[in-house]
Each structure stands twice: as structure tokens, then as C-alpha cells.
Design an enzyme around this catalytic site. Structure first.
Site, short mmCIF file in Angstrom:
data_model
loop_
_atom_site.label_atom_id
_atom_site.label_comp_id
_atom_site.label_asym_id
_atom_site.label_seq_id
_atom_site.Cartn_x
_atom_site.Cartn_y
_atom_site.Cartn_z
N GLY A 1 -9.51 -8.81 -0.09
CA GLY A 1 -8.25 -9.29 0.48
C GLY A 1 -7.83 -10.68 0.03
N LYS B 1 -20.05 -15.13 3.21
CA LYS B 1 -21.43 -14.71 3.45
C LYS B 1 -22.10 -14.18 2.21
CE LYS B 1 -21.40 -13.28 8.25
NZ LYS B 1 -21.45 -12.05 9.04
N GLY C 1 -14.61 -3.71 0.69
CA GLY C 1 -15.98 -3.21 0.81
C GLY C 1 -16.27 -2.10 -0.18
N ARG D 1 0.82 -1.22 0.00
CA ARG D 1 0.00 0.00 0.00
C ARG D 1 0.86 1.27 0.00
NH1 ARG D 1 -4.86 -2.00 3.96
NH2 ARG D 1 -6.10 -2.90 2.28
P1 AMP Z 1 -15.80 -12.87 2.82
O1 AMP Z 1 -15.25 -12.03 3.92
O2 AMP Z 1 -17.27 -13.03 2.83
O3 AMP Z 1 -15.25 -12.50 1.45
O4 AMP Z 1 -15.26 -14.34 3.09
C1 AMP Z 1 -13.91 -14.68 3.16
C2 AMP Z 1 -13.78 -15.89 4.01
O5 AMP Z 1 -14.61 -16.91 3.52
C3 AMP Z 1 -12.40 -16.46 4.07
O6 AMP Z 1 -11.92 -16.29 5.36
C4 AMP Z 1 -12.61 -17.94 3.73
O7 AMP Z 1 -11.88 -18.81 4.58
C5 AMP Z 1 -14.08 -18.13 3.95
N1 AMP Z 1 -14.64 -19.25 3.19
C6 AMP Z 1 -14.83 -19.33 1.86
N2 AMP Z 1 -15.36 -20.51 1.53
C7 AMP Z 1 -15.50 -21.21 2.66
C8 AMP Z 1 -16.02 -22.50 2.97
N3 AMP Z 1 -16.46 -23.32 2.02
N4 AMP Z 1 -16.06 -22.86 4.26
C9 AMP Z 1 -15.61 -22.04 5.23
N5 AMP Z 1 -15.12 -20.81 5.00
C10 AMP Z 1 -15.06 -20.41 3.74
#
Ligand code: AMP
Length: 405
Positions: free
Chosen positions: A362, A205, A385, A36
Site C-alpha cells: 500500500g 516490522k 501480503g 481497483r
Molecule cells: P509495513 O506494514 O510493515 O509495511 O509498515 C508500514 C508502516 O511502517 C507505515 O505505516 C510507516 O509509517 C511505518 N514506518 C516506516 N518507517 C518508520 C519509522 N522509521 N518509524 C515509524 N514508522 C515507520
């Protein structure tokens, strides 16, 4: 609306406040990743070359939140963890010139800056007024400043004193070179993408990504590929057993609605067909790839499987615009990074073959870097975000506050 950039104005002899994103990982006073800081160099160098006096400002972590937590728990709080001093030192090395640092009388430090001089303010989030977008604090930041430059796209979705409030007290407010590049790439993908346009979304999520999914469908992205844990909410809503995989039950109706929206809009929605699962009783030794429909109650899905990686890669062939945000699995835990790395390779290959690719968030950016593919991606967005909000069609307060071209 196009925003004015630092290149559109005269900087000679002006005192310029540059909001940068120096929120870098620091451990025991040592910077672990200076990407960065390097990212801000073009804007800083340009301003100096033009004869400006440069005041840099950034946040670093969440010191006040940490302090409050420590007070509640009665544990020690160490403010030294949050100082930007090591960043000023690294910047000074990278620029091979002196970078001053905020002392007891910042107003006189600013007033006595010479053309070409650089001064870094201490972590903005030491002040409660920053995140509250307090007008008094914003006015304070604007004192002695002729031009405001925002080069911190990653915080532009927050209306804070240094991203929004300050612009009410400075006449000329423009985008820095990094910000300008973000707006150019993301703006084109949002408003005038070359087609076929393929979006890949992943992560934990689905709830976080609903606005961006709906916006992409409304803008008739040609294909929408969904991987990561968020896919399980779709599967469970469709009636599949997903075992102990992550699901947001309350989002199941929304998942079905999204599928219907995609169908009505003629958007091809692709979900995984297979995945890497582990037995929840023996997670270390039981990894295997199975078809989604064979998932039983004791299994946890942690990554997309090889069939899905191949199908997603095929879906990217011939595409002209690609937007990717979010990992395909539990990327931090090897070997559950394999699906995400496979997608990173497929995106790089499609880019070699003429697509404009944008990767944000990230984990996806980390995957691209780890695989050594960064220079085969058209644009690596500095926002997580902020990138999602921009692609959802939302107005980012830190962008809206800049002067129109
Ligand atoms: P987000 O912050 O929603 O972009 O999610 C990122 C996180 O999703 C990372 O820390 C990943 O480890 C987690 N993740 C993605 N796929 C899976 C999965 N199938 N099971 C558990 N965690 C997951």
C-alpha cells in the site's frame, strides 16, 4: 507451473464467476479511490465481448469483525458501510452499461442473465462461510456457474470460499487478465530475473518480511536495500544506540542471522547510513538528518536521510530487475515521506534506463502514485501480503487452485 488464463478458454454463452478485488475505500457511500474497479475492467470487458454472462464477487472490509466488536462494546454497527452497491453503480458508469445487483433470489438472477449481462453479488464477507472457506457456502457460490475466474491477486494468499473453496465445484478455473499479469511479472522476478536484481524492502516490522528476505537471499538477489523502521532492529543488534526508534527486540538474533546469510550468499546488503530524526520531547520542531552512529537515547528515527537516499539510488543504477515493497520511513506524515518519494523517483529512473520494476504494498504504491510516477513503473502489484508471500516462494492457495496450462 503456468496457469490457464481467461484467454485460453471459450466463454461464449457461459456463466462466468469473476472474483474481483473491489475492496475500495468508501466514505459516506462515496468511493474515494476507484483504481481497483478500473483495474478489473479489462477482464470484465473481455468476458462480455466473448459473449459470457458475468457474475462479479468481491469482499469489502471486514463487516463481521466490525459487528462483533460493536456487539462487545455495545456500540452501533452499521452494515450499510459495507455494501458493494456503490461499487456496482460506479462500475456501471465506467462500463456505460447496466450492472445488476444481488437481490432476494440470486440463483434466479444468475439463471436469467443474458449473454453480455453483468450481475454483482453483495459483499462476500457478510457471510461467515467466506473466510471460513465453508464448503456449503462455496457450493452455493458455484451454483449455475460454468467458469470460475480469479482476478483478485491481493486475496489469493487466503484460502476463502470465493478464492479456493469454489474451485472444487466448478470444472474450469482460470486466471483473469490482472491475475495473469501479476503471475507473469512476479513469476519472472522469482524464477528467472534479469540481473542485476535489486530488492528494496521497508516498513515497520522486520518480522513480517523475514520469509521474503530469506527467499530473496536464497535466490541470490544481487543487492538487498533495507530501509524504514525495520532497519533499526539490525542496528540495535549490531550494538548501535537507536534511541526511541521502532525496534523488534526479539528479532535481533534473526537480523544478525540474515546479515550472515547475505554475506555467505554474496548478496550485498545495504542499510541506511543516515536518517531523519526528531527529539522525542519536541517532535514538531526538531527534525534533522544525522548519521546513524550519532543517534542518542532521546531521538526517534522516522525516515532515511539524504545520504542513504543517494546511496540507494546509486545502487539501482544499471539494475535490470527491481522489486520494492514497503516505505523508507513514516510515509503518512510529511515531511517523513521524503525518503520514500526519493526511492520512488530512483526506481522510475532505473526503469527508464531499462530495468523491469515491480512495486507492491500500500505505502510504496501510494508513494509512486503521489509522485505521479505510476506510468514509469513496469508493474504495480495489486497485492500487499500476497506479493510478499509469492516472492517468499510460498504457494498461494488462490493461485494453486487454478487449472494448469
Ligand atoms: P509495513 O506494514 O510493515 O509495511 O509498515 C508500514 C508502516 O511502517 C507505515 O505505516 C510507516 O509509517 C511505518 N514506518 C516506516 N518507517 C518508520 C519509522 N522509521 N518509524 C515509524 N514508522 C515507520
Amino acid at each position: 507451473m503456468k496457469k490457464k488464463s481467461i484467454k485460453d478458454i471459450d466463454l461464449k454463452g457461459k456463466t462466468v464467476f469473476v472474483r474481483v478485488d473491489f475492496n475500495v475505500p468508501i466514505k459516506d457511500g462515496k468511493i474515494e479511490d476507484d483504481t481497483r474497479i478500473r483495474g478489473a475492467l479489462p477482464t470484465i470487458k473481455y468476458a462480455i465481448e466473448q459473449g459470457a454472462k458475468v457474475v462479479l464477487a468481491s469482499h469489502l472490509g471486514r463487516p463481521l469483525k466490525d459487528k462483533k466488536k460493536a456487539e462487545e462494546k455495545g456500540t452501533p454497527y452499521d452494515s450499510a458501510k459495507y455494501t458493494l452497491r456503490p461499487v456496482a453503480e460506479r462500475l456501471s458508469e465506467l462500463l456505460e452499461s447496466e450492472v445488476g445487483f444481488e437481490g432476494a433470489d440470486i440463483a434466479s438472477q444468475i439463471a436469467t442473465l443474458a449473454p453480455g449481462g453483468i450481475l454483482m453479488r453483495e459483499n462476500l464477507r457478510f457471510h461467515p462461510g467466506e473466510e471460513k472457506n465453508d464448503a456449503e457456502f462455496a457450493k452455493n457460490l458455484a451454483e449455475g456457474i460454468d467458469v470460475y475466474v480469479n482476478d483478485a491477486f491481493g486475496t489469493a494468499h487466503r484460502a476463502h470460499a470465493s478464492t479456493e473453496g469454489i474451485t472444487h465445484f466448478v470444472d474450469t478455473c482460470v486466471a483473469g487478465l490482472l491475475m495473469e499479469k501479476e503471475l507473469e511479472f512476479l513469476g519472472k522476478a522469482l524464477n528467472d530475473p534479469e540481473r542485476p536484481f535489486v530488492a528494496i524492502l521497508g516498513g515497520a516490522k522486520v518480522s513480517d518480511k523475514i520469509p521474503v528476505i530469506e527467499s530473496l537471499i536464497k535466490r541470490k538477489v544481487d543487492k538487498l536495500l533495507i530501509g524504514g523502521a525495520m532497519a533499526y532492529t539490525f542496528f540495535k543488534a549490531q550494538g548501535y544506540t537507536v534511541g526511541k526508534s521502532l525496534v523488534e527486540d526479539e528479532m535481533m538474533p534473526k537480523a544478525l542471522e540474515i546479515e550472515a546469510q547475505a554475506k555467505a550468499a554474496g548478496v550485498e546488503l545495504l542499510l541506511p547510513t543516515d536518517h531523519q530524526v526528531v527529539d522525542s520531547y519536541d517532535p514538531l520542531n526538531s527534525r534533522k538528518a544525522i548519521q546513524i552512529e550519532f543517534t542518542n537515547a532521546g531521538l526517534v528515527g522516522l525516515d532515511i536521510g539524504p545520504d542513504t537516499a543517494a546511496t540507494f539510488a546509486k545502487a539501482l543504477e544499471g539494475s535490470k530487475t527491481i522489486v520494492w515493497n514497503g516505505p523508507m520511513g513514516m510515509f503518512e506524515e510529511k515531511p517523513f515521506d521524503e525518503g520514500t518519494i526519493a526511492i520512488a523517483n530512483a526506481v522510475a529512473e532505473a526503469t527508464d534506463n531499462g530495468a523491469t520494476s515491480i512495486v507492491g504494498g500500500g505505502d510504496s504504491v501510494a508513494a509512486v502514485n503521489q509522485a505521479g510516477l505510476a506510468d514509469r513503473i513496469s508493474h504495480i502489484s495489486t497485492g500487499g501480503g500476497a506479493t510478499l508471500e509469492f516472492l517468499a516462494g510460498d504457494t498461494l492457495p488462490g493461485v494453486a487452485a487454478l487449472d494448469d496450462k
